[in-house]
Design a protein around this motif. Structure first.
Motif, PDB file in Angstrom:
ATOM      1  N   TYR A  38      35.150  42.339  34.678  1.00 61.16           N
ATOM      2  CA  TYR A  38      34.956  43.666  35.267  1.00 61.16           C
ATOM      3  C   TYR A  38      35.859  44.757  33.773  1.00 61.16           C
ATOM      4  O   TYR A  38      36.865  43.755  33.703  1.00 61.16           O
ATOM      5  N   CYS A  73      38.498  39.254  46.421  1.00 65.92           N
ATOM      6  CA  CYS A  73      38.038  38.638  45.285  1.00 65.92           C
ATOM      7  C   CYS A  73      36.805  38.661  45.031  1.00 65.92           C
ATOM      8  O   CYS A  73      36.243  37.386  43.673  1.00 65.92           O
ATOM      9  N   GLY A  74      35.407  39.170  44.982  1.00 65.48           N
ATOM     10  CA  GLY A  74      34.404  38.977  44.535  1.00 65.48           C
ATOM     11  C   GLY A  74      33.481  38.313  45.403  1.00 65.48           C
ATOM     12  O   GLY A  74      32.397  37.964  44.935  1.00 65.48           O
ATOM     13  N   LYS A  75      33.480  38.382  46.955  1.00 62.55           N
ATOM     14  CA  LYS A  75      32.379  37.652  47.642  1.00 62.55           C
ATOM     15  C   LYS A  75      30.814  38.525  47.437  1.00 62.55           C
ATOM     16  O   LYS A  75      30.230  38.263  47.112  1.00 62.55           O
ATOM     17  N   SER A  76      31.729  40.070  47.409  1.00 66.44           N
ATOM     18  CA  SER A  76      29.998  40.753  47.402  1.00 66.44           C
ATOM     19  C   SER A  76      29.036  40.242  46.021  1.00 66.44           C
ATOM     20  O   SER A  76      28.216  40.502  45.886  1.00 66.44           O
ATOM     21  N   THR A  77      29.970  40.486  44.792  1.00 69.72           N
ATOM     22  CA  THR A  77      29.724  40.341  43.741  1.00 69.72           C
ATOM     23  C   THR A  77      29.203  38.929  43.646  1.00 69.72           C
ATOM     24  O   THR A  77      27.842  39.163  43.020  1.00 69.72           O
ATOM     25  N   PRO A  91      39.926  36.855  50.181  1.00 77.70           N
ATOM     26  CA  PRO A  91      41.385  37.738  50.468  1.00 77.70           C
ATOM     27  C   PRO A  91      40.365  39.148  49.811  1.00 77.70           C
ATOM     28  O   PRO A  91      39.096  38.817  48.861  1.00 77.70           O
ATOM     29  N   ASN A  92      40.617  40.580  49.770  1.00 78.17           N
ATOM     30  CA  ASN A  92      39.369  41.631  49.784  1.00 78.17           C
ATOM     31  C   ASN A  92      39.874  41.731  48.125  1.00 78.17           C
ATOM     32  O   ASN A  92      40.416  41.240  47.380  1.00 78.17           O
ATOM     33  N   GLU A 122      28.239  41.838  54.735  1.00 73.64           N
ATOM     34  CA  GLU A 122      29.169  42.399  55.773  1.00 73.64           C
ATOM     35  C   GLU A 122      28.290  42.917  56.599  1.00 73.64           C
ATOM     36  O   GLU A 122      28.591  44.109  56.918  1.00 73.64           O
ATOM     37  N   HIS A 169      40.584  36.379  42.333  1.00 70.12           N
ATOM     38  CA  HIS A 169      40.145  36.215  41.440  1.00 70.12           C
ATOM     39  C   HIS A 169      40.433  36.194  40.221  1.00 70.12           C
ATOM     40  O   HIS A 169      41.795  36.095  40.062  1.00 70.12           O
ATOM     41  N   ILE A 227      36.134  37.938  37.578  1.00 69.05           N
ATOM     42  CA  ILE A 227      36.026  37.732  38.927  1.00 69.05           C
ATOM     43  C   ILE A 227      35.845  36.530  39.196  1.00 69.05           C
ATOM     44  O   ILE A 227      35.889  36.119  39.890  1.00 69.05           O
TER      45      ILE A 227
HETATM   46  N1  LIG Z   1      31.278  48.438  39.747  1.00 63.27           N
HETATM   47  C1  LIG Z   1      32.431  47.693  39.095  1.00 63.27           C
HETATM   48  N2  LIG Z   1      33.371  47.892  38.705  1.00 63.27           N
HETATM   49  C2  LIG Z   1      34.796  47.581  38.227  1.00 63.27           C
HETATM   50  N3  LIG Z   1      35.183  46.808  39.290  1.00 63.27           N
HETATM   51  C3  LIG Z   1      34.444  46.620  39.700  1.00 63.27           C
HETATM   52  C4  LIG Z   1      32.920  47.242  40.550  1.00 63.27           C
HETATM   53  N4  LIG Z   1      32.894  45.943  41.257  1.00 63.27           N
HETATM   54  C5  LIG Z   1      33.483  45.744  42.055  1.00 63.27           C
HETATM   55  N5  LIG Z   1      34.602  45.480  40.985  1.00 63.27           N
HETATM   56  C6  LIG Z   1      35.871  45.029  40.845  1.00 63.27           C
HETATM   57  O1  LIG Z   1      35.444  43.687  41.329  1.00 63.27           O
HETATM   58  C7  LIG Z   1      36.442  43.218  42.562  1.00 63.27           C
HETATM   59  C8  LIG Z   1      35.745  42.345  42.964  1.00 63.27           C
HETATM   60  O2  LIG Z   1      34.582  43.022  44.206  1.00 63.27           O
HETATM   61  P1  LIG Z   1      34.186  42.252  45.014  1.00 63.27           P
HETATM   62  O3  LIG Z   1      33.173  44.034  45.713  1.00 63.27           O
HETATM   63  O4  LIG Z   1      32.995  41.569  44.845  1.00 63.27           O
HETATM   64  O5  LIG Z   1      34.906  42.044  46.218  1.00 63.27           O
HETATM   65  P2  LIG Z   1      34.776  42.005  47.593  1.00 63.27           P
HETATM   66  O6  LIG Z   1      35.429  40.300  47.341  1.00 63.27           O
HETATM   67  O7  LIG Z   1      33.343  42.198  48.180  1.00 63.27           O
HETATM   68  O8  LIG Z   1      35.595  42.879  48.312  1.00 63.27           O
HETATM   69  P3  LIG Z   1      35.562  43.602  50.007  1.00 63.27           P
HETATM   70  O9  LIG Z   1      36.396  42.539  50.785  1.00 63.27           O
HETATM   71  O10 LIG Z   1      37.047  44.930  49.575  1.00 63.27           O
HETATM   72  O11 LIG Z   1      34.403  43.542  50.556  1.00 63.27           O
HETATM   73  C9  LIG Z   1      36.980  43.616  43.079  1.00 63.27           C
HETATM   74  O12 LIG Z   1      38.233  43.934  42.685  1.00 63.27           O
HETATM   75  C10 LIG Z   1      36.897  45.163  42.624  1.00 63.27           C
HETATM   76  O13 LIG Z   1      38.018  46.184  42.012  1.00 63.27           O
END
Ligand SMILES: Nc1ncnc2c1ncn2[C@@H]1O[C@H](COP(=O)(O)OP(=O)(O)OP(=O)(O)O)[C@@H](O)[C@H]1O
Ligand SMILES: [Mg+2]
Lengths: 273, 255
Positions: A35, A62-66, A59-60, A178, A229, A40
């Protein structure tokens, strides 16, 4: 039961088809995603084992959802490839369960039609849709009045409907991001049992993103621990307590040890940042 | 809640009405206002009743209803599909947003002369100005409804393998329905306002606007109040009608 899951089960019991038993279900190679303000994933490699439930923990942000969104095609990857038994996503049936069930279900359809909707998209005739939903309901032993609109159901019931909607196509892989974090504690405990039951019944390869380490260990065969990340695999921690797991499982030494181990790695990761 | 409490609650809105009638009767009885300017409630409502059941007021009422409904219908038929089209592409909407906002802000009454030139003095002018005003309101609401469709819901449909058209018809359209009804309700109210004004001032021989205007010219005060109440009742009823339709078709709104 899905055909893939069935073949795993028979493979395990008869020792037949040894190669399939150990072959990973999903292979991730060279996956990269950036991003504007962060990288990520940078050439991420990983294999998702077949017929297992894995939890993704880290960690929060870190990119799990991604990760699961890229695997499920919700977010495009910059580069890299994801193959399901060598096939691309477009040829695979999968299910995805969102955290926000309120916004994921269709409030204009009764719960029953919500569950049947993916079948409608596939062009399955109405009578058969009805049959298949009824079969799934019986199979999972669900006791919800499915004629109701989703907004009349409790949060847990709505999420259960979401999970059934994901399962109705007999997916090869089930993704859950989640799924229980918007529910209260009592409902969360209940839903964990439901998910465990679904998994035991269907043996579908399942990827669960969780922010609750206890839940992650309790439910899974492996915990995938990710770093900050750009995310790497910190460790892929196995946990093989027999199912069904119960409250008692959580006081067993293997559970406590596994959880402590994961927590140590996690805290190390958090401090490192 | 007990049955009695429920009844009391249901009757609450009538308190204001009773108060207005009481004040009106009092003012009239004490002759605080010239009775020629403010006839008694009984006289007014008798005129209203007689006018609606056997007099010309009923005919005017029906005329205004017909004009309002047809202009709203024309507006809806044009604006809803257009709104969906615009809303489904944010770029497209942004490119015409200024135009929509500009004309939405233009008082529709300012358009009368133009439409008079285009359509002459007749129903076509009244209906088309009202349709123009209502159409913009509906268009704007529908487009926003489509644009603000819940992202998760669209993703959910996509992840289940819905094509773009399926997503449009199965999700976006339904997602935009609550906002569409907001547009329809505002649209029909605006259409009524425009129609009544047009009936007053654009060489009309019938309709509630003309009725009010004529009664005033003839100094027929009971007739004027009766026509005003008829117009008020019409506005209220139209709003209620759309609310009821909305409850029936958009049962999930606000849940
Ligand atoms: N559309 C986007 N544009 C810019 N940055 C993004 C976008 N989507 C996610 N990010 C960034 O990418 C990183 C990973 O996001 P992601 O949602 O995958 O994290 P996560 O591990 O699922 O977090 P959480 O614990 O909050 O669910 C985060 O730092 C987030 O800020
Ligand atoms: Mg997340």
């Amino acid at each position: 039961m899905t055909s893939a899951a069935a073949s795993v089960a028979s493979g395990l019991s008869s020792g037949f088809d040894e190669s399939r038993r150990t072959a990973p279900h999903v292979t991730i190679r060279g996956l990269s995603k950036r991003y504007p303000d962060a990288v990520i994933y940078d050439a991420f490699d990983f294999d998702i084992p077949r017929g297992k439930l894995i939890s993704v923990f880290g960690p929060n942000g870190c990119g799990k959802s991604t990760l699961i969104n890229m695997i499920a095609g919700l977010v495009p990857a910059d580069s890299g490839e994801v193959l399901f038994d060598g096939r691309p996503l477009s040829r695979v049936k999968f299910g995805y369960v969102f955290q926000n069930y309120r916004e994921a279900l269709f409030p204009w359809l009764p719960a029953f039609d919500n569950i049947a909707y993916p079948l409608k998209l596939m062009g399955v005739p109405k009578a058969e849709r009805k049959l298949r939903v009824e079969r799934l309901v019986a199979h999972l032993g669900v006791k919800i009045d499915l004629a109701l609109y989703p907004y009349y159901l409790s949060g847990g019931q709505q999420q259960l409907v979401s999970i059934m909607r994901a399962l109705i196509v007999e997916p090869e892989v089930l993704f859950l991001d989640e799924p229980f974090s918007a529910l209260d504690y009592e409902m969360t405990l209940f839903m964990r049992e439901q998910l465990q039951r679904v998994f035991m019944e269907t043996k579908t390869t399942t990827v669960l993103v969780s922010h609750d380490l206890e839940e992650a260990v309790y439910l899974s065969d492996y915990v995938l621990l990710l770093s900050r990340h750009p995310a790497r695999v910190v460790e892929f921690v196995p946990y093989d307590a027999p199912r069904p797991r119960t409250d008692k499982t959580m006081s067993e030494s293997s559970f406590v040890a596994t959880k402590a181990h994961c927590l140590k790695l996690f805290q190390h990761e958090v401090r490192r940042g | 809640m007990t049955g009695r409490q429920q009844i009391a609650r249901a009757l609450l809105p009538l308190v204001g009405v009773a108060m207005l009638l009481a004040v009106w009767t009092l003012v009239n009885g004490l002759k605080l206002v010239d009775p020629v300017l403010l006839p008694s409630p009984t006289e007014t409502f008798r005129t209203l009743w007689e006018g609606m059941t056997s007099g010309k007021l009923g005919v005017d009422f029906v005329k205004t209803v017909a004009r309002t409904i047809s202009s709203t219908a024309i507006a809806a038929v044009i604006a809803i599909p257009l709104g969906i089209l615009l809303g489904s592409s944010e770029k497209l909407y942004r490119s015409v947003e200024f135009l929509i906002d500009f004309f939405r802000s233009t008082p529709a009454s300012a358009m009368f002369p133009l439409f008079l030139v285009l359509f002459g003095v007749g129903d076509r002018t009244k209906i088309s100005v009202a349709a123009f005003g209502a159409g913009l309101v509906i268009l704007f609401n529908v487009a926003y409804g489509v644009m603000n469709a819940r992202k998760t819901r669209l993703l959910a449909a996509k992840v289940m393998g819905a094509s773009r058209t399926r997503v449009l018809f199965d999700v976006m359209l339904l997602e935009s329905l609550p906002q569409t009804f907001v547009g329809l309700r505002n649209g029909v109210s605006l259409a009524l306002v425009i129609i009544v004004v047009a009936e007053m001032f654009i060489g009309s021989t019938d309709g509630l606007g003309q009725r009010v205007f004529e009664a005033q010219q003839l100094f027929d005060m009971p007739g004027m109040y009766a026509a005003i109440f008829a117009a008020g009742a019409l506005g209220y009823a139209l709003n209620l009608l759309f609310l009821l339709i909305e409850r029936r078709f958009v049962h999930w709104a606000g849940r």
